[in-house]
Design an enzyme around this catalytic site. Structure first.
Site, PDB file in Angstrom:
ATOM      1  CB  SER A  49       1.835 -64.878 -56.052  1.00 15.27           C
ATOM      2  OG  SER A  49       1.018 -65.843 -56.599  1.00 15.27           O
ATOM      3  CG  ASP A  82      15.907 -66.944 -43.993  1.00 11.90           C
ATOM      4  OD1 ASP A  82      16.905 -67.361 -43.372  1.00 11.90           O
ATOM      5  OD2 ASP A  82      15.979 -66.115 -44.910  1.00 11.90           O
ATOM      6  CG  ASP A 111       1.510 -71.433 -52.877  1.00 16.60           C
ATOM      7  OD1 ASP A 111       2.253 -71.898 -53.769  1.00 16.60           O
ATOM      8  OD2 ASP A 111       1.131 -70.258 -52.865  1.00 16.60           O
ATOM      9  CG  HIS A 157       4.120 -69.819 -56.055  1.00 11.33           C
ATOM     10  ND1 HIS A 157       3.030 -69.712 -55.215  1.00 11.33           N
ATOM     11  CD2 HIS A 157       4.067 -68.740 -56.874  1.00 11.33           C
ATOM     12  CE1 HIS A 157       2.350 -68.609 -55.523  1.00 11.33           C
ATOM     13  NE2 HIS A 157       2.953 -68.001 -56.531  1.00 11.33           N
ATOM     14  CG  ASN A 160       0.446 -62.295 -62.093  1.00  9.56           C
ATOM     15  OD1 ASN A 160       0.077 -61.492 -61.248  1.00  9.56           O
ATOM     16  ND2 ASN A 160       1.094 -63.403 -61.795  1.00  9.56           N
TER      17      ASN A 160
END
Length: 387
Positions: free
Chosen positions: A325, A147, A138, A171, A262
């Site tokens: 995604s 996190d 990615d 992303h 998409n």
């Protein structure tokens, strides 16, 4: 120029041709992939290339791809491939990440709706994905995100190998958060909070890459014994090179999870999700209906939450994103939970377990053959198979 003598490739002559082809007329050059049919010829050529780079700096732009016995380089349109039966060339196509509009969001603290919907929290008393490595090919990852700090290893930056795969787009960080974020009660928690994300930066800050970057990422994952590869990207055109790489990874036992795209198409999905060696993922919304933007149809293996998903973002923040995604990252996390509990499962067996244990979708026009990810059903199906 004679490149092939009979069936044999003349590496020296081919290097001379490459040196010319990669320097001349670069205004009209395009990214290409050149394949070698013969493994021994590829090995000889790769060795000759590494020695020739010192005297011909232009050859430094030629990227070897040992996983598929090929090289990637920019070649002028005016330069036809020399006549040699043992090599062939195809375009190195552009690829883009699969997500739609994003907007700033704050996590409710704890468990996002998609993680709840796939029933991940019910599985955590049995499995948390411990020791499972997930290669996220990615845009990189935010290494400082609170996190994600405990969920990352170094990974690799294919765009600049001297640097960590830092995310300059967002992303990749979003995908990593859904898979394996681990920061309750302040932040969010992902599907497999004790799995390890191995960020593979192949995409630039615009979320764009070439097929060759993806192949180098797959190669790195295979060599580093990554268990699962998350591919939240796609393209419309078929690439023989990418298929070769995916097939080689599949044969090496790597599970590849890919997003369908998409465009709201009903009968077609993007590559690489369309290759049968991948687990192809479509997106659902909170109502368990197929999201309007999601590609769908018989090529989809499974659906998962992908609409209005809140996850980690750059500079320690959070964003809401929608796309196949986002659905793919839920499935990658689920497979990490499954593999941590049943480490011997093959890619073929994992796909079969997922397809046998899905929740039916809602909506009158939804296909009955495909459903939404249900982690508890998935674990139960795996237990039944083990008996």
């Amino acid at each position: 120029m004679v490149i092939g003598r009979g069936a044999k490739l003349d590496s020296t002559a081919f290097l001379r041709w490459l040196d010319t082809a990669t320097t001349e007329n670069q205004l009209h050059a395009r990214q290409r992939i050149i394949h070698f049919e013969n493994p021994a010829e590829y090995q000889r050529f790769a060795l000759a290339l590494s020695e020739s780079v010192k005297s011909s700096p232009s050859l430094a732009t030629v990227k070897p791809m040992p996983l598929i016995q090929a090289v990637s380089c920019r070649i002028s349109d005016a330069e036809p491939l020399p006549d040699c039966r043992s090599i062939w060339m195809e375009e190195d196509c552009p690829v883009n990440v699969h997500s739609t509009v994003k907007k700033h969001a704050q996590p409710g603290g704890g468990i996002p709706w998609g993680v709840q919907q796939v029933k991940a929290p019910s599985a955590w008393s049995r499995t948390t994905g411990h020791r499972i490595k997930i290669g996220v090919i990615d845009t990189g990852v935010d290494f400082n995100h609170p996190d994600l700090r405990n969920s990352l290893n170094r990974g690799i930056n294919l765009l600049n190998r001297s640097e960590l795969p830092h995310d300059d787009n967002g992303h990749g960080t979003h995908i990593a958060g859904t898979i394996a974020a681990a920061n309750q009660p302040k932040g969010m928690i992902g599907v497999a909070p004790r799995a390890t994300i191995c960020p593979v930066k192949a995409f630039d800050q615009n979320g764009s890459a070439y097929v060759s970057d993806i192949i180098l990422g797959i190669d790195w994952c295979v060599r580093n014994r990554i268990h699962i590869i998350n591919m939240s990207f796609g393209m419309k055109s078929r690439s023989k090179s990418l298929l070769n790489a995916v097939t080689n990874a599949y044969n090496a036992g790597v599970i590849i999870v890919a997003s369908s795209g998409n465009d709201g198409r009903r009968k077609a999905i993007d590559y690489p999700a369309r290759y049968p060696q991948t687990i192809s993922v479509g997106a659902t919304n909170k109502l368990r209906r197929i999201a309007l933007f999601s590609n769908r149809g018989s090529h989809i293996d499974i659906y998962a939450p992908g609409d209005k998903i809140i996850s980690a973002w750059l500079r320690g923040k959070y964003n809401e994103m929608s796309g196949t995604s986002m659905a793919t990252s839920h499935v990658s996390g689920a497979i990490a939970l499954l593999l941590a509990k049943n480490p011997g499962l093959t890619p073929y067996e994992i796909k079969a377990i997922l397809k046998r244990s899905m929740q039916p979708l809602r909506g009158s026009k939804t296909p009955r053959s495909t459903g939404e990810l249900d982690i508890m059903k998935m674990l139960k199906a795996a237990d039944n198979e083990a008996r």
